[in-house]
Design an enzyme around this catalytic site. Structure first.
Site, PDB file in Angstrom:
ATOM      1  N   GLY A 103       0.802  -1.230   0.000  1.00 27.75           N
ATOM      2  CA  GLY A 103       0.000   0.000   0.000  1.00 27.75           C
ATOM      3  C   GLY A 103       0.829   1.272   0.000  1.00 27.75           C
ATOM      4  O   GLY A 103       0.383   2.319   0.445  1.00 27.75           O
ATOM      5  N   SER A 104       2.048   1.183  -0.521  1.00 27.66           N
ATOM      6  CA  SER A 104       2.928   2.352  -0.466  1.00 27.66           C
ATOM      7  C   SER A 104       2.985   3.095  -1.797  1.00 27.66           C
ATOM      8  O   SER A 104       3.775   4.006  -1.965  1.00 27.66           O
ATOM      9  CB  SER A 104       4.335   1.883  -0.098  1.00 27.66           C
ATOM     10  OG  SER A 104       4.747   0.962  -1.090  1.00 27.66           O
ATOM     11  N   GLY A 105       2.179   2.678  -2.774  1.00 31.26           N
ATOM     12  CA  GLY A 105       2.225   3.326  -4.090  1.00 31.26           C
ATOM     13  C   GLY A 105       3.303   2.738  -4.984  1.00 31.26           C
ATOM     14  O   GLY A 105       3.617   3.288  -6.033  1.00 31.26           O
ATOM     15  N   LEU A 106       3.870   1.608  -4.571  1.00 35.39           N
ATOM     16  CA  LEU A 106       4.907   0.967  -5.392  1.00 35.39           C
ATOM     17  C   LEU A 106       4.360  -0.250  -6.152  1.00 35.39           C
ATOM     18  O   LEU A 106       5.128  -1.087  -6.624  1.00 35.39           O
ATOM     19  CB  LEU A 106       6.095   0.544  -4.524  1.00 35.39           C
ATOM     20  CG  LEU A 106       6.884   1.681  -3.871  1.00 35.39           C
ATOM     21  CD1 LEU A 106       8.037   1.136  -3.059  1.00 35.39           C
ATOM     22  CD2 LEU A 106       7.428   2.657  -4.917  1.00 35.39           C
ATOM     23  N   SER A 108       2.441  -2.826  -5.056  1.00 32.50           N
ATOM     24  CA  SER A 108       2.503  -4.124  -4.374  1.00 32.50           C
ATOM     25  C   SER A 108       1.351  -5.035  -4.817  1.00 32.50           C
ATOM     26  O   SER A 108       1.553  -6.237  -5.025  1.00 32.50           O
ATOM     27  CB  SER A 108       2.465  -3.936  -2.858  1.00 32.50           C
ATOM     28  OG  SER A 108       1.340  -3.175  -2.493  1.00 32.50           O
ATOM     29  N   SER A 109       0.157  -4.477  -5.008  1.00 32.83           N
ATOM     30  CA  SER A 109      -0.979  -5.337  -5.367  1.00 32.83           C
ATOM     31  C   SER A 109      -0.769  -5.940  -6.749  1.00 32.83           C
ATOM     32  O   SER A 109      -1.064  -7.121  -6.966  1.00 32.83           O
ATOM     33  CB  SER A 109      -2.292  -4.568  -5.281  1.00 32.83           C
ATOM     34  OG  SER A 109      -2.292  -3.486  -6.163  1.00 32.83           O
ATOM     35  N   ALA A 110      -0.234  -5.154  -7.687  1.00 33.94           N
ATOM     36  CA  ALA A 110       0.016  -5.683  -9.033  1.00 33.94           C
ATOM     37  C   ALA A 110       1.078  -6.784  -8.986  1.00 33.94           C
ATOM     38  O   ALA A 110       0.927  -7.842  -9.598  1.00 33.94           O
ATOM     39  CB  ALA A 110       0.454  -4.569  -9.971  1.00 33.94           C
ATOM     40  N   ALA A 111       2.158  -6.547  -8.230  1.00 37.17           N
ATOM     41  CA  ALA A 111       3.242  -7.535  -8.157  1.00 37.17           C
ATOM     42  C   ALA A 111       2.744  -8.830  -7.532  1.00 37.17           C
ATOM     43  O   ALA A 111       3.038  -9.933  -8.028  1.00 37.17           O
ATOM     44  CB  ALA A 111       4.416  -6.967  -7.360  1.00 37.17           C
ATOM     45  N   ASP A 152       0.374  -0.775 -13.925  1.00 40.20           N
ATOM     46  CA  ASP A 152       1.094  -1.506 -12.870  1.00 40.20           C
ATOM     47  C   ASP A 152       1.316  -2.972 -13.236  1.00 40.20           C
ATOM     48  O   ASP A 152       2.420  -3.505 -13.096  1.00 40.20           O
ATOM     49  CB  ASP A 152       0.314  -1.467 -11.551  1.00 40.20           C
ATOM     50  CG  ASP A 152       0.341  -0.108 -10.897  1.00 40.20           C
ATOM     51  OD1 ASP A 152       0.656   0.872 -11.600  1.00 40.20           O
ATOM     52  OD2 ASP A 152       0.051  -0.023  -9.695  1.00 40.20           O
TER      53      ASP A 152
HETATM   54  O1  PMV Z   1      -1.302   4.771  -6.614  1.00 37.66           O
HETATM   55  P1  PMV Z   1      -0.486   4.325  -7.764  1.00 37.66           P
HETATM   56  O2  PMV Z   1       0.979   4.255  -7.527  1.00 37.66           O
HETATM   57  O3  PMV Z   1      -1.018   3.064  -8.396  1.00 37.66           O
HETATM   58  O4  PMV Z   1      -0.572   5.447  -8.897  1.00 37.66           O
HETATM   59  C1  PMV Z   1      -1.756   5.970  -9.375  1.00 37.66           C
HETATM   60  C2  PMV Z   1      -1.460   6.798 -10.582  1.00 37.66           C
HETATM   61  C3  PMV Z   1      -2.599   7.720 -10.970  1.00 37.66           C
HETATM   62  O5  PMV Z   1      -2.188   8.403 -12.134  1.00 37.66           O
HETATM   63  C4  PMV Z   1      -2.880   8.741  -9.884  1.00 37.66           C
HETATM   64  C5  PMV Z   1      -3.885   6.958 -11.255  1.00 37.66           C
HETATM   65  C6  PMV Z   1      -3.845   6.078 -12.484  1.00 37.66           C
HETATM   66  O6  PMV Z   1      -4.696   5.166 -12.562  1.00 37.66           O
HETATM   67  O7  PMV Z   1      -3.037   6.299 -13.401  1.00 37.66           O
END
Ligand code: PMV
Length: 318
Positions: A103-106, A108-111, A152
């Site tokens: 859940g850090s925006g890296l 993780s769920s896709a990986a 992702d």
């Molecule tokens: O939260 P993340 O790291 O999956 O990034 C989302 C990226 C956005 O551009 C904000 C949303 C998207 O679907 O592209």
């Protein structure tokens, strides 16, 4: 019988949020991975567990649900969605480990989704290729989240650094972009859906101001593409700093993210910005020769990773 698969995290380098409005984006796989192992179970129970995420559940394959034995399995919805699409009722033990903070925006769920599907396909001897895997993983993310960008799961499957153009074609970068990055992540999970919605309302309320910002973010991403092709680190850093300013304008910055972004620059990063949706999640800093100083300076040890982009995508074997 045992199947093992792993898949990498991703980092958005340029273009988050503006990509939602058709602007280009640059993202890549990084050298932190999620690993899934599937083994036959020697009793009649199917178990899913993770030592490093500290959870264990017993899968109820008939009712497509689970019984919690230990911990909080935050990521489990993705695993179950993948599992029930592929698996029969034979008892297995599935073990997840992850170097990627959840859940850090890296990504993780896709990986985790990509690695789970690849391990299940191997275990059941189902033929797949990267194209079908990326597609299936995207379907799983969409089923769990409602909406999901294919970026992702695509990056996690194929690996490498990709440019997503205005007409939504993916182009892999042919250059070896090996620069060291430091990731600083907050303890607050970014809520991508909410952030995208908030940006949309800001844009609707102030269209004449925000629309040109979104266009400028797209132009910036195209400058960045050229800078990456030339391996011009100082230009990439400069563009990261501008991009962070734009993300602040869009309202996705927080006190904690901002503090890390500026601390990174104080400690010698040549560029730093939010990565992903913001509102929590992570920042990235480009810091050749200064990774240790930046990592020490921006957050406590538990909230920092040193990463590089990697060409290595999903990998699996029996
Ligand atoms: O939260 P993340 O790291 O999956 O990034 C989302 C990226 C956005 O551009 C904000 C949303 C998207 O679907 O592209």
């Amino acid at each position: 019988m045992k199947a093992i698969a792993s898949a990498p995290a991703k980092m958005i380098l340029f273009g988050e949020h503006s990509v939602v409005y058709g602007e280009p984006a640059i993202a890549g796989a990084v050298n932190k991975r999620a690993y899934v192992e599937i083994k036959k179970s020697y009793n009649d129970k199917s178990i899913l567990k993770s030592y490093d995420l500290n959870f264990e559940v017993e899968l109820d394959t008939r009712n497509k649900s689970y019984i919690l034995k230990k911990g909080k399995p935050g990521i489990i919805r993705y695993i179950l969605e993948a599992f029930y699409r592929v698996h029969d009722h034979s008892p297995i033990v599935m073990t997840l480990s992850s170097e990627i903070p959840i859940g850090s925006g890296l990504g993780s769920s896709a990986a985790v989704t990509v690695a789970t599907l690849a391990a299940l396909y191997r275990y059941h001897n189902i033929r797949f290729n990267k194209k079908s895997l990326a597609h299936d993983a995207h379907m799983v993310e969409q089923a769990v989240q409602g909406v999901a960008s294919p970026l992702d799961t695509l990056v996690s499957t194929y690996g490498g650094l990709v440019y997503l153009s205005r007409n939504k074609t993916f182009e892999p970068f042919r250059v070896n972009f090996n620069a060291p990055f430091v990731v600083g992540y907050t303890n607050k999970h970014g809520n991508t859906g909410k952030m995208v919605k908030d940006v949309r309302s800001l844009k609707n309320r102030n269209s004449k101001v925000i629309n040109p910002v979104i266009t400028a973010m797209g132009n910036l991403t195209n400058y960045a593409k050229q800078a990456i092709l030339k391996q011009d680190y100082s230009k990439i850093g400069e563009l990261m700093n501008i991009n962070h300013g734009f993300l602040d304008v869009l309202g996705v910055n927080t006190v904690e993210l901002s503090r890390m972004v500026y601390a990174a620059r104080e400690c010698g990063a040549i560029g730093s910005k939010i990565t992903g949706a913001g509102g929590g999640g992570s920042i990235i800093a480009l810091c050749p020769g200064k990774s240790k100083e930046v990592a020490r300076g921006i957050a406590k040890e538990d909230n920092v990773l040193q990463v590089n982009f990697t060409k290595r995508g999903v990998s699996s074997r029996v």
